[in-house]
Design a protein around this motif. Structure first.
Motif, short mmCIF file in Angstrom:
data_model
loop_
_atom_site.label_atom_id
_atom_site.label_comp_id
_atom_site.label_asym_id
_atom_site.label_seq_id
_atom_site.Cartn_x
_atom_site.Cartn_y
_atom_site.Cartn_z
N ALA A 1 39.81 40.96 47.63
CA ALA A 1 39.90 39.56 47.80
C ALA A 1 38.91 38.93 49.27
O ALA A 1 38.59 38.16 49.59
N ALA A 2 39.59 39.88 50.03
CA ALA A 2 39.02 39.71 51.43
C ALA A 2 37.99 39.65 51.21
O ALA A 2 37.15 39.05 52.31
N VAL B 1 45.21 36.01 44.49
CA VAL B 1 45.52 37.42 44.24
C VAL B 1 46.95 37.30 43.41
O VAL B 1 48.31 36.71 44.44
N ARG C 1 45.15 48.83 47.84
CA ARG C 1 44.33 48.85 47.99
C ARG C 1 42.73 48.45 47.44
O ARG C 1 42.41 47.59 49.00
N ASN D 1 47.06 43.61 43.98
CA ASN D 1 47.73 43.73 45.30
C ASN D 1 47.46 45.12 46.02
O ASN D 1 47.59 44.71 47.53
N ASP E 1 50.20 39.69 42.17
CA ASP E 1 50.42 41.06 41.99
C ASP E 1 50.97 41.30 40.63
O ASP E 1 50.21 40.03 39.92
N THR F 1 36.16 35.82 49.36
CA THR F 1 36.90 35.46 50.38
C THR F 1 35.47 35.00 51.88
O THR F 1 35.81 33.97 51.96
N GLY G 1 42.52 45.68 45.05
CA GLY G 1 42.02 44.18 44.99
C GLY G 1 42.28 43.96 46.11
O GLY G 1 41.73 42.72 46.49
N SER G 2 43.15 44.13 47.24
CA SER G 2 42.86 43.37 48.55
C SER G 2 41.47 43.23 49.36
O SER G 2 41.19 42.31 49.48
N SER G 3 41.84 44.61 49.44
CA SER G 3 39.79 44.94 50.19
C SER G 3 39.23 43.64 49.17
O SER G 3 38.27 43.10 49.69
#
Length: 198
Positions: free
Chosen positions: A17-18, A29, A11, A9, A31, A21, A13-15
């Motif tokens: 995932a967003a 997501v 930079r 989670n 950790d 989605t 992974g978060s990018s």
């Protein structure tokens, strides 16, 4: 719609995932906690490894059953960092993280991609001034086709996607990470991708 799990989670992974989605996929997501990763992987059709590459093999090998018969998209680079925190060497010289994962997870279809660029380019390739390339390495043609479709959902045009062949070709793209610290020192932390001029 594909059910995806992003492991990591930070930079990257978060990018991812967003963006996935927004493209209409069902994304969870997790950790680096073993329980969270196992639960997310178990429920997903496709799992994306966005954990720090130096520890990815140990973490994912522990998820052998959860990853059985799944597609594992590996976007990480396993590097030894220098004093400045930038990559200075490879954890698996003469091999690659992707190959190590495929060997440790024989019932999982590993595809290497998105590891030859700074993370903002992964989800916004059209922001670069020149057409970028993204590479695929993997032994399973069906898995690579699924990853092609996900890349298209992230904004990658079909002509920008190059299939390099089997999983052993990942050692070439992973070695390309050694360009990164020199480019950053020369030009700053501006988004870029390593591409082939044709």
């Amino acid at each position: 719609m594909t059910t995806l799990a992003v492991l990591g989670n930070g930079r990257v992974g978060s990018s991812l995932a967003a963006a996935l989605t927004r493209a209409g996929h069902e994304v969870s997501v997790a950790d680096r906690a073993p329980g969270a990763a196992a639960d997310a992987a178990w429920k997903a059709q496709v799992v994306i490894n966005a954990t720090p590459g130096a520890g990815s093999l140990e973490r994912l090998a522990a998820l052998r059953e959860e990853l059985r018969d799944k597609i594992l998209v590996d976007v990480s680079n396993a590097t030894v960092d220098g004093p400045d925190g930038l990559p200075a060497g490879l954890v698996y010289p003469g091999s690659s993280l992707a190959e190590q994962l495929q060997e440790a997870l024989p019932r999982t279809r590993v595809v290497k991609t998105l590891n030859t660029m700074l993370f903002p380019v992964m989800t916004a390739p059209d922001t670069l001034t020149r057409a970028p390339d993204v590479f695929l390495s993997g032994d399973d043609a069906q898995a690579k086709q699924m990853v092609r479709e996900l890349l298209t959902d992230l904004g990658w045009r079909k002509e920008w996607i190059t299939d390099l062949g089997g999983i052993q070709t990942a050692r070439a793209t992973e070695a390309a990470i050694l360009f990164v610290p020199h480019v950053i020192r020369s030009s700053g932390f501006a988004p870029f991708a390593i591409s082939i001029a044709r």
